[in-house]
Design an enzyme around this catalytic site. Structure first.
Site, PDB file in Angstrom:
ATOM      1  N   GLY A   1       0.661  -1.236  -0.073  1.00  0.00           N
ATOM      2  CA  GLY A   1      -0.067  -0.262  -0.070  1.00  0.00           C
ATOM      3  C   GLY A   1       0.853   1.115   0.048  1.00  0.00           C
TER       4      GLY A   1
ATOM      5  N   ARG B   1       1.120  -5.416  -5.465  1.00  0.00           N
ATOM      6  CA  ARG B   1       1.235  -6.512  -4.395  1.00  0.00           C
ATOM      7  C   ARG B   1       1.846  -7.865  -5.315  1.00  0.00           C
ATOM      8  NH1 ARG B   1      -3.062  -3.708  -1.179  1.00  0.00           N
ATOM      9  NH2 ARG B   1      -1.848  -3.247   0.733  1.00  0.00           N
TER      10      ARG B   1
ATOM     11  N   ASP C   1       6.001  -4.215   5.944  1.00  0.00           N
ATOM     12  CA  ASP C   1       6.585  -6.125   6.438  1.00  0.00           C
ATOM     13  C   ASP C   1       6.343  -6.901   5.604  1.00  0.00           C
ATOM     14  OD1 ASP C   1       5.809  -7.230   9.148  1.00  0.00           O
ATOM     15  OD2 ASP C   1       5.140  -8.700   8.260  1.00  0.00           O
TER      16      ASP C   1
ATOM     17  N   THR D   1       4.334   3.125   5.751  1.00  0.00           N
ATOM     18  CA  THR D   1       2.756   2.050   6.311  1.00  0.00           C
ATOM     19  C   THR D   1       1.512   3.317   6.960  1.00  0.00           C
ATOM     20  OG1 THR D   1       1.833   0.597   6.916  1.00  0.00           O
ATOM     21  CG2 THR D   1       3.752   0.572   7.874  1.00  0.00           C
TER      22      THR D   1
ATOM     23  N   ASP E   1      -0.015   2.946   8.123  1.00  0.00           N
ATOM     24  CA  ASP E   1      -1.003   1.565   9.675  1.00  0.00           C
ATOM     25  C   ASP E   1       0.364   2.314  10.747  1.00  0.00           C
ATOM     26  OD1 ASP E   1      -2.338   1.173   7.808  1.00  0.00           O
ATOM     27  OD2 ASP E   1      -1.155  -1.289   7.355  1.00  0.00           O
TER      28      ASP E   1
ATOM     29  N   ASP F   1       2.459  -0.349  12.151  1.00  0.00           N
ATOM     30  CA  ASP F   1       2.402  -1.430  12.602  1.00  0.00           C
ATOM     31  C   ASP F   1       3.310  -2.414  12.346  1.00  0.00           C
ATOM     32  OD1 ASP F   1       2.473  -2.080   9.949  1.00  0.00           O
ATOM     33  OD2 ASP F   1       0.462  -3.265  10.218  1.00  0.00           O
TER      34      ASP F   1
ATOM     35  N   ARG G   1      -5.386  -1.486   8.621  1.00  0.00           N
ATOM     36  CA  ARG G   1      -5.304  -3.238   9.012  1.00  0.00           C
ATOM     37  C   ARG G   1      -6.216  -3.551   9.911  1.00  0.00           C
ATOM     38  NH1 ARG G   1      -3.257  -5.986   4.511  1.00  0.00           N
ATOM     39  NH2 ARG G   1      -2.099  -3.959   3.480  1.00  0.00           N
TER      40      ARG G   1
END
Ligand code: F6P
Length: 336
Positions: A15, A76, A107, A135, A137, A139, A181
């Site tokens: 993303g 992706r 990741d 990202t 996120d 995360d 996510r």
């Protein structure tokens, strides 16, 4: 003897995130400044398999630091997950004479990079890979901060401030779903920043009565007539939350899913600056010949970590922030 790095590839994968261009720019300019040629791989790992590349000179990244999205495009790739796909990617690397690749993404991007480097080693090819975390996120276990998070928070806040105006006028309840996510970082930061009535995050098991109904009830008793419920996408659908609120206490919430709007826009100062430092460090790590690395931040400092170890690391969600939200949203006169 140290291997001299002559030519590297740079790609963005997964993303997109605001600030990716600033990272690409930093990689390109640092490489050129260190007499290393830089090849842009378009469309992530998919592009490496397909041989989709572009030569990057210092001018190729002019006027990109302020741009959202990624000038290298992103994708992706299912094919890259399997060894035959990676062999095709390695054929491109060999053809281009790449000594290393800087992969900007999340990741999954880094796991792909490590698998590629290992497969290269099995084939007697020394291909080093460096990861830069990007990202919205936030995360990634090994880095306190990921490029794009700050811009995404600010975008969501701007949207919610607009929602607040109309919710206030109509005395309504708003349920807003933000991305993230499986993580609640974006939701919690945004929730604190807009003074939300409640924030639902996947890191905390949902007790609907305690976490939603009771919060709305308290706000109402404190004199409020409009309520802002921020839901992390990892918790589930904001429409389901809205319906449940309606079924349980009879108010009629309006639901907004912010979606991909959070991934766009001109990056903030924090994202531009972090991306620039990370891009610089990524190339310097390649010149130091210290194996596969991930460039991360720890307490604001940019650090480089062994990629294999970094991929084992987990981030502990800071529940203190949730406590801040709880305390502030339970005041007798909440912001919303
Ligand atoms: O990882 C970034 C992210 O925007 C997540 O927050 C979200 O779950 C996902 O990507 C959406 O992915 P896609 O672009 O495939 O819709």
């Amino acid at each position: 003897m140290e291997k001299q790095v002559k030519r590297i590839g740079v790609l963005t994968s997964g993303g997109d995130a605001p600030g990716m261009n600033a990272a690409v720019r930093a990689v390109v300019r640092t490489a050129i400044g260190n007499h290393i040629e830089c090849i842009g791989i378009r469309r992530g790992w998919h592009g490496l398999i397909a041989g989709d590349f572009v030569r990057m000179d210092a001018d190729s990244v002019n006027h990109t630091i302020n741009k959202g999205g990624t000038i290298l495009y992103t994708a992706r790739s299912g094919e890259f997950l399997e060894p035959p796909g990676r062999d095709k990617a390695l054929a491109t690397c060999k053809l281009l004479g790449l000594d290393g690749i800087v992969a900007i993404g999340g990741d999954g991007t880094f796991r792909g990079a490590l698998a590629l480097s290992r497969q290269a080693a099995e084939r007697g090819y020394d291909l080093r890979v460096i990861g830069i975390p990007a990202t919205i996120d936030n995360d990634i276990g090994c880095s306190h901060y990921t490029i794009g998070f700050d811009t995404a928070c600010n975008t969501a806040i701007e949207c919610i401030d607009k929602l607040r105006d109309t919710m206030q006028s109509h005395e309504r309840c708003s349920v807003v779903e933000v991305m993230g996510r499986h993580a609640g970082y974006l939701a919690l930061y945004v929730g604190i920043s807009v003074g939300a009535t409640a924030v639902l995050i996947p890191e905390r098991e949902l007790d609907f009565e305690r976490d939603v109904i009771e919060k709305i009830r308290k706000a109402r008793l404190a004199g409020n007539t409009h309520y802002m419920i921020v839901v992390a996408e990892g918790v589930g659908s904001a429409f389901d939350i809205g319906k449940r609120i309606h079924d349980e206490i009879g108010i009629d919430p309006r639901v907004t899913v912010l979606g991909h709007i959070q991934r766009g826009g001109s990056p903030t100062a924090r994202d531009r600056e972090t991306a620039s430092r990370m891009g610089y460090e990524a190339v310097m790590a390649l010149t130091r010949d210290c194996g596969n690395r991930i460039i991360g931040t720890q307490d604001g400092r940019v650090v480089d970590l062994d990629m294999e170890e970094a991929l084992q690391m987990h981030k502990t969600f800071n529940m203190d922030r949730y406590q801040v939200l709880e305390t502030l949203s339970n005041l007798s006169t909440p912001d919303l």
